[in-house]
Design an enzyme around this catalytic site. Structure first.
Site, PDB file in Angstrom:
ATOM      1  N   ASN A  29       6.496  -3.696  17.338  1.00 36.62           N
ATOM      2  CA  ASN A  29       6.817  -2.238  16.824  1.00 36.62           C
ATOM      3  C   ASN A  29       6.725  -1.202  18.059  1.00 36.62           C
ATOM      4  O   ASN A  29       6.327  -1.832  19.077  1.00 36.62           O
ATOM      5  CB  ASN A  29       6.559  -1.807  15.516  1.00 36.62           C
ATOM      6  CG  ASN A  29       4.754  -1.579  15.799  1.00 36.62           C
ATOM      7  OD1 ASN A  29       4.471  -0.799  16.495  1.00 36.62           O
ATOM      8  ND2 ASN A  29       4.085  -2.496  14.941  1.00 36.62           N
ATOM      9  N   PHE A  59      -2.852   6.852   8.872  1.00 31.99           N
ATOM     10  CA  PHE A  59      -1.864   7.566   9.420  1.00 31.99           C
ATOM     11  C   PHE A  59      -0.519   6.990   8.550  1.00 31.99           C
ATOM     12  O   PHE A  59      -0.592   6.174   7.752  1.00 31.99           O
ATOM     13  CB  PHE A  59      -1.359   7.318  10.804  1.00 31.99           C
ATOM     14  CG  PHE A  59      -1.969   7.968  11.713  1.00 31.99           C
ATOM     15  CD1 PHE A  59      -3.553   7.971  11.929  1.00 31.99           C
ATOM     16  CD2 PHE A  59      -1.530   8.848  12.681  1.00 31.99           C
ATOM     17  CE1 PHE A  59      -4.321   8.597  12.855  1.00 31.99           C
ATOM     18  CE2 PHE A  59      -2.031   9.836  13.611  1.00 31.99           C
ATOM     19  CZ  PHE A  59      -3.446   9.660  13.563  1.00 31.99           C
TER      20      PHE A  59
HETATM   21  N1  CTP Z   1      -2.291  -0.209   7.840  1.00 31.14           N
HETATM   22  C1  CTP Z   1      -3.346  -0.992   8.094  1.00 31.14           C
HETATM   23  N2  CTP Z   1      -2.919  -2.347   7.739  1.00 31.14           N
HETATM   24  C2  CTP Z   1      -1.709  -2.608   7.625  1.00 31.14           C
HETATM   25  C3  CTP Z   1      -0.662  -1.818   7.499  1.00 31.14           C
HETATM   26  C4  CTP Z   1      -0.823  -0.483   7.499  1.00 31.14           C
HETATM   27  O1  CTP Z   1      -4.408  -0.667   8.462  1.00 31.14           O
HETATM   28  N3  CTP Z   1      -1.511  -3.938   7.348  1.00 31.14           N
HETATM   29  C5  CTP Z   1      -2.819   1.413   8.257  1.00 31.14           C
HETATM   30  C6  CTP Z   1      -1.995   1.925   9.286  1.00 31.14           C
HETATM   31  O2  CTP Z   1      -3.031   1.894  10.287  1.00 31.14           O
HETATM   32  C7  CTP Z   1      -1.639   3.508   9.008  1.00 31.14           C
HETATM   33  C8  CTP Z   1      -1.640   3.266   7.514  1.00 31.14           C
HETATM   34  O3  CTP Z   1      -2.132   2.166   7.020  1.00 31.14           O
HETATM   35  O4  CTP Z   1      -3.096   4.177   9.232  1.00 31.14           O
HETATM   36  C9  CTP Z   1      -0.150   3.468   7.049  1.00 31.14           C
HETATM   37  O5  CTP Z   1       0.619   2.655   7.861  1.00 31.14           O
HETATM   38  P1  CTP Z   1       2.267   2.634   7.346  1.00 31.14           P
HETATM   39  O6  CTP Z   1       2.795   1.269   7.998  1.00 31.14           O
HETATM   40  O7  CTP Z   1       2.726   3.963   7.558  1.00 31.14           O
HETATM   41  O8  CTP Z   1       2.020   2.045   6.010  1.00 31.14           O
HETATM   42  P2  CTP Z   1       2.278   0.840   5.152  1.00 31.14           P
HETATM   43  O9  CTP Z   1       1.246   0.546   4.073  1.00 31.14           O
HETATM   44  O10 CTP Z   1       2.806  -0.153   6.101  1.00 31.14           O
HETATM   45  O11 CTP Z   1       3.689   1.473   4.188  1.00 31.14           O
HETATM   46  P3  CTP Z   1       5.124   1.412   4.571  1.00 31.14           P
HETATM   47  O12 CTP Z   1       5.508   0.476   5.762  1.00 31.14           O
HETATM   48  O13 CTP Z   1       5.773   0.910   3.315  1.00 31.14           O
HETATM   49  O14 CTP Z   1       5.361   2.970   4.830  1.00 31.14           O
END
Ligand code: CTP
Length: 397
Positions: A208, A323
């Site tokens: 990403n 975040f």
């Molecule tokens: N995060 C994490 N582990 C994952 C996915 C996300 O620790 N496998 C953490 C990220 O570091 C961030 C938070 O969760 O602090 C939210 O990440 P985000 O990608 O916005 O959330 P998702 O749970 O993936 O939700 P979505 O993609 O549906 O918005």
């Protein structure tokens, strides 16, 4: 964490002067001693009596008050402080500071002081954007004055835009940073940062656009407050800060293992943009192109590191911060995310391409906690990091 620090608070004559009452309380709650000075215009907005009552000290107003001179001369008054804080800093006060005028007690103290000066500007949006104010601001910055705010929002005059004085807690955080305190000495924090790379085969991966800039800035800000920082980073564009305990990973599964191994910690900040899925059965050898056919990738869900750490029954860090990178309905999605994951705070931001935030140098975040949503102004990622670090210190100490 401001224990033993003396702050000379100069209150300018603007409508935001009412916030200085709360500011005094917040500074004192953190152990600071506050010596208030009001400009004559400020006394039209707040009374010296209420200011003195909250500060627990006399509020000074007059340069030619002989009693004051007998008690403490104005030069001495300007030197006893660890920080001179001007809040609200009106357009007029900023102009007089930039000119080096000394035509009342406040400006005389500002000219006589040898301690760091911080201003919290507050004025109508057009006054803030006027070239004269821009010029004065730049002169003050060159003179070493630090600036907190202003924020964007509805103004008392009915207009909207930048010009609102920073909120008292924001000013307190900036004061903590300016005083070079190390309130996080003796604490251990984990910060995740950067993207993850999920391999398809040895040469291809799913990734990403995260540059790692925000996570890196947060780790640096925490270090500067004296924390021990375990920095778990995916393959980021930005170099990791000096002084962290560095753990480099590629995938989400590796990031999870590194975070678990780094526990226990007093707080954990999950700034990494972790891939939600990984490719099942990634090939050990390069997938060859076969004309007319396409490989089919099967995905498995990656571990949600933030959720797992937030929901640990034993060994959960006292403060867990996630975040939320969103492209629409930012606050609603982020608030739901906070509840779903079980973390304490969510730092929400809008990463739609038109914001230029993902991969850019600035960020505009909303801090979501049990107390609700607090919108921070758009600022450099370093400034966001410093403010977040100060807020973390506030919560941990
Ligand atoms: N995060 C994490 N582990 C994952 C996915 C996300 O620790 N496998 C953490 C990220 O570091 C961030 C938070 O969760 O602090 C939210 O990440 P985000 O990608 O916005 O959330 P998702 O749970 O993936 O939700 P979505 O993609 O549906 O918005």
């Amino acid at each position: 964490m401001l224990r033993g620090k003396r702050i000379l608070l100069i209150i300018g004559g603007g409508i935001a002067a009412y916030k200085s009452l709360d500011l005094i309380r917040r500074l004192r709650e953190r152990g600071a001693e506050v010596t208030p000075v009001l400009t004559r215009a400020a006394t039209e907005f707040v009374t010296p009596l209420s200011i003195s009552a909250l500060a627990g000290e006399k509020g000074y107003t007059d340069l030619f008050d002989l009693t004051d001179e007998a008690e403490m001369g104005h030069i001495q008054l300007s030197r006893v402080a660890d920080l001179v804080l001007v809040a609200p800093a009106t357009a007029d006060l900023m102009a007089r500071m930039a000119q080096g005028l000394a035509n009342d007690l406040a400006t005389t103290l500002l000219l006589a002081t040898d301690t760091p000066v911080m201003i919290a500007p507050s004025m109508n949006v057009r006054m803030w954007e006027h070239p004269a104010t821009r010029r004065n601001l730049s002169v003050l910055r060159q003179d070493g004055v630090t600036v907190v705010g202003p924020n964007e929002g509805d103004m008392a005059c009915g207009e909207y835009g930048p010009g609102r004085m920073a909120e008292p807690l924001q000013i307190v955080d900036a004061a903590i940073m300016a005083l070079g305190d190390t309130p996080l000495a003796g604490t251990r924090l984990i910060v995740t940062s950067g993207p993850t790379h999920e391999p398809i085969d040895p040469v291809r991966y799913i990734a990403n656009r995260s540059s790692g800039a925000q996570g890196t800035a947060i780790a640096a800000a925490l270090l500067s407050l004296g924390a021990e920082v375990v920095f778990v980073t995916g393959p980021a564009d930005v170099a990791p800060p000096q002084g962290v305990e560095l753990i480099r990973v590629d995938t989400a599964v590796e990031m999870r293992a590194a975070v678990m191994a780094a526990l226990p910690a007093d707080a954990a900040v999950f700034a990494a943009a972790v891939a939600d899925w990984r490719v099942v059965g990634a090939s050990d050898s390069k997938i060859k192109k076969v004309s007319g056919s396409f490989p089919t990738l099967e995905f498995a869900e990656n571990p949600d590191i933030l959720a797992e750490v937030s929901q640990l029954e034993q060994g959960r860090p006292g403060l867990v911060i996630g975040f939320a990178a969103e492209t629409d309905d930012v606050i609603a999605h982020a608030t739901a995310k906070r509840a779903r994951k079980g973390c304490d705070w969510i730092v929400a931001n809008n990463v739609s391409p038109e914001t230029g935030i993902m991969g850019g140098t600035e960020n505009r975040v909303t801090l979501i906690s049990a107390q609700g949503a607090e919108a921070w102004p758009r600022m450099g990622k370093d400034a966001v990091a410093r403010q977040l670090a100060a807020r973390i210190a506030d919560a941990l100490v």
